[in-house]
Design a protein around this motif. Structure first.
Motif, PDB file in Angstrom:
ATOM      1  N   HIS A 174     -15.384  -2.130  -9.740  1.00  0.00           N
ATOM      2  CA  HIS A 174     -15.543  -0.812  -8.843  1.00  0.00           C
ATOM      3  C   HIS A 174     -14.992  -1.327  -7.515  1.00  0.00           C
ATOM      4  O   HIS A 174     -14.590  -0.079  -6.876  1.00  0.00           O
ATOM      5  N   ILE A 175     -15.111  -2.508  -6.867  1.00  0.00           N
ATOM      6  CA  ILE A 175     -14.275  -2.815  -5.753  1.00  0.00           C
ATOM      7  C   ILE A 175     -12.769  -2.549  -5.832  1.00  0.00           C
ATOM      8  O   ILE A 175     -12.157  -2.284  -5.064  1.00  0.00           O
ATOM      9  N   ALA A 176     -12.322  -3.138  -6.956  1.00  0.00           N
ATOM     10  CA  ALA A 176     -10.928  -3.142  -7.449  1.00  0.00           C
ATOM     11  C   ALA A 176     -10.345  -1.842  -7.362  1.00  0.00           C
ATOM     12  O   ALA A 176      -9.283  -1.379  -6.871  1.00  0.00           O
ATOM     13  N   LYS A 177     -11.158  -0.759  -7.934  1.00  0.00           N
ATOM     14  CA  LYS A 177     -11.016   0.718  -7.844  1.00  0.00           C
ATOM     15  C   LYS A 177     -10.870   1.251  -6.502  1.00  0.00           C
ATOM     16  O   LYS A 177      -9.857   2.009  -6.112  1.00  0.00           O
ATOM     17  N   CYS A 178     -11.605   0.900  -5.856  1.00  0.00           N
ATOM     18  CA  CYS A 178     -11.716   1.326  -4.248  1.00  0.00           C
ATOM     19  C   CYS A 178     -10.485   0.663  -3.345  1.00  0.00           C
ATOM     20  O   CYS A 178      -9.700   1.511  -2.901  1.00  0.00           O
ATOM     21  N   ILE A 179     -10.234  -0.647  -3.808  1.00  0.00           N
ATOM     22  CA  ILE A 179      -8.905  -1.205  -3.173  1.00  0.00           C
ATOM     23  C   ILE A 179      -7.748  -0.634  -3.496  1.00  0.00           C
ATOM     24  O   ILE A 179      -6.892  -0.385  -2.766  1.00  0.00           O
ATOM     25  N   TYR A 180      -7.718  -0.377  -4.746  1.00  0.00           N
ATOM     26  CA  TYR A 180      -6.402   0.399  -5.514  1.00  0.00           C
ATOM     27  C   TYR A 180      -6.361   1.726  -4.772  1.00  0.00           C
ATOM     28  O   TYR A 180      -5.164   2.053  -4.071  1.00  0.00           O
ATOM     29  N   GLY A 181      -7.342   2.595  -4.582  1.00  0.00           N
ATOM     30  CA  GLY A 181      -7.173   3.793  -3.797  1.00  0.00           C
ATOM     31  C   GLY A 181      -6.876   3.666  -2.226  1.00  0.00           C
ATOM     32  O   GLY A 181      -5.778   4.317  -1.776  1.00  0.00           O
ATOM     33  N   ILE A 182      -7.354   2.571  -1.598  1.00  0.00           N
ATOM     34  CA  ILE A 182      -6.795   2.277  -0.157  1.00  0.00           C
ATOM     35  C   ILE A 182      -5.421   2.036  -0.261  1.00  0.00           C
ATOM     36  O   ILE A 182      -4.656   2.504   0.856  1.00  0.00           O
ATOM     37  N   LYS A 183      -5.003   1.043  -0.933  1.00  0.00           N
ATOM     38  CA  LYS A 183      -3.505   0.718  -1.236  1.00  0.00           C
ATOM     39  C   LYS A 183      -2.640   1.696  -1.417  1.00  0.00           C
ATOM     40  O   LYS A 183      -1.369   1.842  -0.913  1.00  0.00           O
ATOM     41  N   ASN A 184      -3.158   2.708  -2.057  1.00  0.00           N
ATOM     42  CA  ASN A 184      -2.120   3.795  -2.394  1.00  0.00           C
ATOM     43  C   ASN A 184      -2.616   5.083  -1.515  1.00  0.00           C
ATOM     44  O   ASN A 184      -2.129   6.290  -2.144  1.00  0.00           O
ATOM     45  N   SER A 185      -3.182   4.791  -0.554  1.00  0.00           N
ATOM     46  CA  SER A 185      -3.453   6.241   0.166  1.00  0.00           C
ATOM     47  C   SER A 185      -2.511   6.369   1.502  1.00  0.00           C
ATOM     48  O   SER A 185      -2.050   5.340   1.929  1.00  0.00           O
ATOM     49  N   LYS A 186      -2.325   7.626   1.833  1.00  0.00           N
ATOM     50  CA  LYS A 186      -1.391   7.684   3.075  1.00  0.00           C
ATOM     51  C   LYS A 186      -2.160   7.480   4.232  1.00  0.00           C
ATOM     52  O   LYS A 186      -1.410   7.286   5.511  1.00  0.00           O
ATOM     53  N   VAL A 187      -3.561   7.475   4.315  1.00  0.00           N
ATOM     54  CA  VAL A 187      -4.456   7.233   5.413  1.00  0.00           C
ATOM     55  C   VAL A 187      -4.191   5.504   5.618  1.00  0.00           C
ATOM     56  O   VAL A 187      -4.501   4.916   4.720  1.00  0.00           O
ATOM     57  N   ILE A 223      -5.423  -2.066 -11.031  1.00  0.00           N
ATOM     58  CA  ILE A 223      -6.689  -2.085 -10.698  1.00  0.00           C
ATOM     59  C   ILE A 223      -7.355  -3.367 -11.452  1.00  0.00           C
ATOM     60  O   ILE A 223      -7.861  -4.258 -10.781  1.00  0.00           O
ATOM     61  N   ILE A 224      -6.926  -3.736 -12.754  1.00  0.00           N
ATOM     62  CA  ILE A 224      -7.399  -4.828 -13.454  1.00  0.00           C
ATOM     63  C   ILE A 224      -6.985  -6.158 -12.855  1.00  0.00           C
ATOM     64  O   ILE A 224      -7.625  -7.448 -12.458  1.00  0.00           O
ATOM     65  N   LYS A 225      -5.522  -6.051 -12.136  1.00  0.00           N
ATOM     66  CA  LYS A 225      -4.819  -7.169 -11.608  1.00  0.00           C
ATOM     67  C   LYS A 225      -5.667  -7.442 -10.209  1.00  0.00           C
ATOM     68  O   LYS A 225      -5.712  -8.608  -9.724  1.00  0.00           O
ATOM     69  N   ILE A 226      -5.907  -6.373  -9.694  1.00  0.00           N
ATOM     70  CA  ILE A 226      -6.573  -6.435  -8.135  1.00  0.00           C
ATOM     71  C   ILE A 226      -7.751  -7.060  -8.498  1.00  0.00           C
ATOM     72  O   ILE A 226      -8.285  -7.969  -7.507  1.00  0.00           O
TER      73      ILE A 226
END
Length: 577
Positions: A174-187, A223-226
């Motif tokens: 669940h942490i990796a999913k969030c980090i992935y979202g952040i890394k791919n966010s325009k914000v 995400i699995i890699k993260i």
């Protein structure tokens, strides 16, 4: 407590009966002899069905057995009357002056609760709250923290030293999913200034990452890699993980303070992962765990339990494996514990049965019968469903704020009062229900001043305080200390309230024994309802001298018990509404 004295004398009475004694030698006294407070006060203060139980074993008329028990019951100053009613119940009336003495003590805030310990050390741990970083603190966590906080206070009230712990997940998919979202966010995360902005951003990024994981195979691989990089403490991902984790911890701390809770120890999943893996490997070598399809598992079938994985085929410790590292810390950092109470939802029942068993096999002396899974059921908002994946989680602050807005409109109160009432409304809505009850949370019901709600209870407390403010201190002190007030001059309503007061310590004990805060909630709601009916029928300040003093004592005692009962549930009161 007089209840204990009656039980003691019941045993003595039965011992005097040779026939009964033969039977009682075959059973445990404490389990065989029952003593309850009848729902209807017309049937006395306590009642036992022991004669009916003996009748089945002795093949004898229960009325005759009851008469024999009554005859052998020792003469005491605290029992006013004993009555037998068909088919064989024995009812006891307590000398009402004991009720007056108790009311006087409570009016001075001299609360004494029966002792109840879970072991010789008189020390327990309650592990509760359990939010995961990089996710929102939602309505389910609110029920958890409300339940845990109440149990801490109740167990302390009956004499235990209680350690407050909180196990928070800060690694995992669940942490990796969030980090992935952040890394791919325009914000850009560095542009977020307030904690509110950061928290909302994290919630959205978790939802974004979750959807990507389920719908995009490349995203899933990333995400699995993260996730692997976080476990490996890879310097490329570490700064972002640590920064965003700190946002979550600051956010959680703000919520804890808002709901008047705190912790002696915050355990993070990342700090126990390595040790959990090591213990799993050690007990695999000892034969407690075994290999299965490349994973290390516990074959629980021989114990009537499930098979569960402790280290997966990729070499990562699962939640089960990490739990071994957590247990080692919890049972070593605070000395010897009598019990560790885990406040967790029911889907983890199999998980705990297995981990408790494995821990017992590791060290029987340290762990056997020293852990308990306190199950609390799911909760949702009455008009919506909750899903982290869909991003429609009912966040704790949002819910309290929503209730607070309605309270300000309904009660026309200031912000400080509305905040206390808002938090109280949420907590009480959970705690008035059994932990085993699934809750559809109703916002309007939670603040209904004419229903079983925190505002209703607090309104009753405020009503009592209003009456007391209208009398002078001399009159009030006299009401508390005047020994000339006699129960013989009381009416039915007054006497029933005095009886109700006396039940409070027994209710607190029952709550501790059963890990059930709803018993206290039910009691104080019943007390508030009874007092409000009394208030409507009986003038207080305009009554005659001795009657006035008694009714002021009843009003003061009602206020003290409602406040104390709410305090044990982790709920604050206000002086004006």
């Amino acid at each position: 407590m007089i209840k204990n004295e009656i039980l003691k004398n019941l045993k003595e009475s039965l011992v005097k009966s040779e026939t009964s004694l033969k039977i009682l030698k075959q059973v445990q006294y404490d389990k065989f002899i029952d003593l309850q407070s009848p729902a209807n006060a017309d049937f006395g203060d306590y009642s036992t069905s022991v004669a009916l139980r003996l009748a089945k074993l002795l093949k004898k008329n229960p009325m005759i057995i009851a008469e024999e028990i009554k005859k052998n019951f020792p003469k005491t100053d605290f029992i006013e009357q004993i009555e037998i009613i068909k088919p064989g119940f024995i009812n006891f009336w307590v000398n009402s002056n004991y009720f007056l003495d108790y009311a006087r003590k409570v009016s001075e805030e001299k609360f004494e609760f029966p002792s109840y310990y879970l072991g010789k050390n008189k020390k327990v741990m309650v592990e509760f709250a359990h939010p995961n970083t990089h996710k929102l603190f939602h309505i389910g966590h609110l029920r958890n923290i409300s339940t845990g906080e109440a149990m801490v206070r109740i167990l302390e009230a009956v004499g235990n030293k209680v350690v407050r712990s909180n196990y928070q997940g800060d690694i995992g998919l669940h942490i990796a999913k969030c980090i992935y979202g952040i890394k791919n966010s325009k914000v850009k995360s560095q542009n977020l200034k307030t904690l509110k902005e950061k928290t909302e951003f994290i919630g959205k990024m978790y939802t974004k990452g979750t959807k990507a994981y389920e719908e995009d195979s490349k995203a899933k691989e990333e995400i699995i890699k993260i996730n692997q990089m976080i476990y490996d403490q890879d310097p490329e991902i570490l700064p972002l993980w640590q920064k965003t984790k700190q946002w979550s911890l600051e956010y959680f701390d703000k919520v804890y303070k808002r709901v008047d809770s705190h912790f002696d120890r915050l355990y993070l999943e990342s700090e126990i992962t390595k040790r959990g893996s090591e213990i799993s490997q050690e007990i695999f070598e000892k034969g407690i765990l075994e290999k299965s399809q490349g994973a290390i598992v516990f074959n629980g079938k021989k114990y009537g339990l499930d098979i569960r994985v402790f280290v997966n085929s990729l070499g990562f410790p699962t939640y089960e494996g990490k739990e071994l590292g957590l247990a080692e810390k919890e049972f070593s950092e605070f000395g010897e514990l009598d019990k560790n109470i885990h406040v967790v939802t029911p889907e983890q029942t199999s998980f705990f049965k297995v981990t408790f068993k494995v821990e017992e096999l590791i060290d029987e002396k340290k762990y056997k019968n020293k852990q308990f899974h306190l199950v609390y059921e799911w909760v949702r908002l009455k008009e919506s469903k909750m899903s982290s994946r869909e991003g429609n989680v009912i966040e704790a602050d949002w819910l309290i704020d929503k209730i607070k807005e309605k309270i300000i409109k309904q009660f026309n109160c200031n912000n400080k009062t509305a905040e206390i009432l808002g938090v109280a409304s949420v907590k009480y809505s959970f705690l008035k229900n059994s932990t085993q009850t699934v809750i559809a949370f109703d916002i309007d019901e939670s603040i209904a001043v004419d229903g079983n709600s925190a505002p209703y209870l607090i309104y009753t407390y405020v009503r009592c305080q209003s009456v007391l403010r209208k009398t002078n201190d001399v009159t009030l002190r006299k009401a508390q200390g005047d020994r000339s007030i006699m129960v013989s001059s009381t009416n039915h309503d007054e006497l029933n309230l005095l009886r109700k007061f006396y039940q409070f310590p027994e209710v607190v004990l029952k709550t501790a024994e059963n890990y059930s805060p709803n018993f206290i909630a039910t009691y104080i709601y019943g007390l508030a309802s009874q007092f409000n009916l009394f208030y409507q029928k009986n003038p207080i300040l305009k009554s005659e001298k001795e009657t006035k003093e008694l009714r002021l004592l009843i009003t003061l005692t009602t206020a003290k018990i409602i406040k104390k009962g709410l305090e044990l549930l982790g709920i604050k009161t206000v002086e004006k509404m």
